[in-house]
Design an enzyme around this catalytic site. Structure first.
Site, mmCIF file in Angstrom:
data_model
loop_
_atom_site.group_PDB
_atom_site.id
_atom_site.type_symbol
_atom_site.label_atom_id
_atom_site.label_comp_id
_atom_site.label_asym_id
_atom_site.label_seq_id
_atom_site.Cartn_x
_atom_site.Cartn_y
_atom_site.Cartn_z
ATOM 1 N N MET A 156 0.837 -1.207 0.000
ATOM 2 C CA MET A 156 0.000 0.000 0.000
ATOM 3 C C MET A 156 0.870 1.255 0.000
ATOM 4 O O MET A 156 0.820 2.081 0.903
ATOM 5 C CB MET A 156 -0.926 -0.056 1.224
ATOM 6 C CG MET A 156 -2.064 0.933 1.248
ATOM 7 S SD MET A 156 -3.097 0.938 -0.213
ATOM 8 C CE MET A 156 -4.571 0.069 0.344
ATOM 9 N N GLY A 157 1.696 1.393 -1.035
ATOM 10 C CA GLY A 157 2.476 2.631 -1.217
ATOM 11 C C GLY A 157 1.643 3.607 -2.036
ATOM 12 O O GLY A 157 0.417 3.499 -2.101
ATOM 13 N N ARG A 158 2.338 4.544 -2.700
ATOM 14 C CA ARG A 158 1.631 5.578 -3.465
ATOM 15 C C ARG A 158 0.725 4.988 -4.540
ATOM 16 O O ARG A 158 -0.451 5.354 -4.660
ATOM 17 C CB ARG A 158 2.641 6.505 -4.139
ATOM 18 C CG ARG A 158 3.330 7.450 -3.184
ATOM 19 C CD ARG A 158 4.419 8.213 -3.920
ATOM 20 N NE ARG A 158 5.554 7.324 -4.115
ATOM 21 C CZ ARG A 158 6.768 7.553 -3.619
ATOM 22 N NH1 ARG A 158 7.004 8.651 -2.950
ATOM 23 N NH2 ARG A 158 7.749 6.707 -3.809
ATOM 24 N N ILE A 159 1.264 4.050 -5.348
ATOM 25 C CA ILE A 159 0.478 3.524 -6.478
ATOM 26 C C ILE A 159 -0.597 2.559 -5.965
ATOM 27 O O ILE A 159 -1.731 2.562 -6.462
ATOM 28 C CB ILE A 159 1.401 2.856 -7.530
ATOM 29 C CG1 ILE A 159 2.425 3.878 -8.039
ATOM 30 C CG2 ILE A 159 0.584 2.301 -8.690
ATOM 31 C CD1 ILE A 159 3.518 3.308 -8.928
ATOM 32 N N THR A 238 1.453 -4.554 -11.903
ATOM 33 C CA THR A 238 2.024 -3.366 -12.550
ATOM 34 C C THR A 238 3.332 -2.954 -11.866
ATOM 35 O O THR A 238 3.776 -1.823 -12.031
ATOM 36 C CB THR A 238 1.037 -2.166 -12.508
ATOM 37 O OG1 THR A 238 0.642 -1.964 -11.150
ATOM 38 C CG2 THR A 238 -0.173 -2.410 -13.369
ATOM 39 N N SER A 239 3.930 -3.868 -11.070
ATOM 40 C CA SER A 239 5.150 -3.464 -10.352
ATOM 41 C C SER A 239 6.388 -4.034 -11.039
ATOM 42 O O SER A 239 6.982 -3.366 -11.893
ATOM 43 C CB SER A 239 5.073 -3.862 -8.886
ATOM 44 O OG SER A 239 5.128 -5.260 -8.733
ATOM 45 N N ARG A 240 6.766 -5.266 -10.696
ATOM 46 C CA ARG A 240 7.889 -5.911 -11.369
ATOM 47 C C ARG A 240 7.528 -7.375 -11.606
ATOM 48 O O ARG A 240 6.949 -8.031 -10.734
ATOM 49 C CB ARG A 240 9.161 -5.836 -10.514
ATOM 50 C CG ARG A 240 9.799 -4.452 -10.450
ATOM 51 C CD ARG A 240 10.393 -4.026 -11.800
ATOM 52 N NE ARG A 240 11.021 -2.713 -11.733
ATOM 53 C CZ ARG A 240 10.402 -1.569 -12.026
ATOM 54 N NH1 ARG A 240 9.144 -1.558 -12.400
ATOM 55 N NH2 ARG A 240 11.057 -0.426 -11.957
ATOM 56 N N GLU A 269 11.744 -8.884 -19.700
ATOM 57 C CA GLU A 269 11.101 -7.924 -20.594
ATOM 58 C C GLU A 269 12.090 -7.585 -21.706
ATOM 59 O O GLU A 269 13.232 -7.260 -21.393
ATOM 60 C CB GLU A 269 10.728 -6.654 -19.832
ATOM 61 C CG GLU A 269 9.596 -6.904 -18.863
ATOM 62 C CD GLU A 269 9.173 -5.667 -18.085
ATOM 63 O OE1 GLU A 269 9.681 -4.567 -18.369
ATOM 64 O OE2 GLU A 269 8.346 -5.806 -17.180
ATOM 65 N N HIS A 288 4.793 -3.104 -20.487
ATOM 66 C CA HIS A 288 5.306 -2.196 -19.444
ATOM 67 C C HIS A 288 5.050 -0.724 -19.808
ATOM 68 O O HIS A 288 5.984 0.057 -20.007
ATOM 69 C CB HIS A 288 6.802 -2.436 -19.199
ATOM 70 C CG HIS A 288 7.235 -2.016 -17.829
ATOM 71 N ND1 HIS A 288 8.223 -2.654 -17.114
ATOM 72 C CD2 HIS A 288 6.801 -1.012 -17.021
ATOM 73 C CE1 HIS A 288 8.386 -2.053 -15.945
ATOM 74 N NE2 HIS A 288 7.531 -1.040 -15.858
HETATM 75 C C1 GLV Z 1 8.290 1.669 -13.929
HETATM 76 O O1 GLV Z 1 8.094 0.499 -13.815
HETATM 77 C C2 GLV Z 1 8.962 2.433 -12.939
HETATM 78 O O2 GLV Z 1 9.526 1.857 -11.993
HETATM 79 O O3 GLV Z 1 8.981 3.659 -13.084
#
Ligand code: GLV
Length: 322
Positions: A156-159, A238-240, A269, A288
């Site tokens: 639960m960070g910013r994104i 959407t992270s890694r 990737e 990505h």
């Molecule tokens: C994208 O994945 C970022 O880390 O900015």
């Protein structure tokens, strides 16, 4: 006096280039593909700053190749798992990243992927393209309900918070989350509840991954984790890519242990087109593009450039990770 030299490992928005040009001589890698390892090691020699992408592995070998002149590594990304930050710190090299400006864009992609995976956009649009769109079917293309479901946010960070905010307020979702520290503001604003990983897995209808990649989170979603999820669940990353064990994900999707996946990140990737995940109808993959909007990418370029300039001047970085 000679100007400091900066290697910029890819073309970035002009706003960042223009800013840096006032302070340094830039060597910009203009190809669409990243420089090879050998080229990277050659081009960093004698640089005072490097402006790097998440696909560039910046370790002690690169720092050695740059030499004593290297003062700052400015990553054009919020994530920085591609950089050996401890090694940079040991050498007194500053490291910067580009947070905040990509929060909304990435949260939007997380929600988009979630909805697309839940409502089978990939299969449905393939049906149209392949001329297989028959009649309107009362029992065809049935997907997952979205409103009022339970959302599990890993990290639960910013994104993570921006994603939860969209789904709690826009779709009335109940929010569960895992986090290193309690988030009383999120609990209050979104009626969210902090839970352990097992509870997140077993109770969520949708799971969205927002943690960074580190030794603890690597392959966190493995066979055991997928076995604990609902068979109707949708997972979004959407992270890694490394947070998911992709072999386990292939199995879980094939055997319908979970319903679907939406991935903006993979490992590696780019993911080769013959990778089993690519062919699965219940797996939607984007290349990505989380931060790929006008405002986000310009904002990232500005911060990355400011980090370079501050580092060259021996000042505190605008956004520092070390
Ligand atoms: C994208 O994945 C970022 O880390 O900015």
């Amino acid at each position: 006096m000679s100007r400091p030299k900066v290697f910029v490992t890819r073309r970035i928005p002009t706003v960042g280039i223009d800013r840096m040009r006032e302070h340094a001589d830039l060597d910009i890698w203009l190809d669409n593909l990243p420089p090879s390892r050998e080229t990277l090691l050659q081009r960093v020699a004698g640089c005072s700053a490097l402006l790097t992408l998440l696909s560039d592995r910046i370790d002690s070998e690169v720092m050695d190749a740059a030499g004593d002149s290297l003062q700052v590594i400015s990553n054009f990304a919020v994530g920085f798992n591609n950089i050996d930050v401890d090694e940079a710190r040991r050498r007194g090299i500053r490291v910067g990243n580009t947070p905040d400006v990509l929060t909304d864009a990435t949260a939007d992609i997380a929600v988009g992927l979630m909805l697309a995976a839940a409502r089978r956009f990939k299969q449905a649009s393939d049906q149209v393209r392949q001329g297989e769109w028959g009649a309107w079917e009362p029992t065809g293309m049935i997907g997952a309900d979205f409103s009022g479901q339970t959302l599990g946010i890993l990290g639960m960070g910013r994104i993570g918070k921006a994603t939860a905010n969209r789904l709690a307020k826009g779709w009335n979702m109940h929010v569960l989350y895992t986090s290193r520290s309690p988030k009383p503001d999120v609990n209050r604003q979104l009626g969210a509840k902090q839970v352990d990983f097992d509870t997140l897995l077993s109770e969520s209808d949708f799971i969205s991954i927002h943690t960074d990649l580190n030794a603890e989170t690597e392959a966190m979603f493995d066979d055991t984790a997928f076995a604990k999820m609902k068979s109707t669940a949708v997972i979004v990353n959407t992270s890694r890519g490394g947070v998911i064990d992709q072999d386990a994900l292939v199995k879980a999707l094939r055997e319908r242990k979970i319903r679907a996946a939406g991935l903006d990140v993979t490992s590696p990737e780019p993911l080769p087109p013959d990778h089993p995940l690519v062919g699965l109808e219940n797996c939607l993959i984007l290349p990505h593009i989380g931060s790929a909007t006008d405002r986000s990418r310009d904002g990232m370029a500005e911060i990355a450039a400011d980090n370079v300039i501050a580092g060259l001047n021996g000042q505190k970085l605008r956004c520092a990770v070390a």
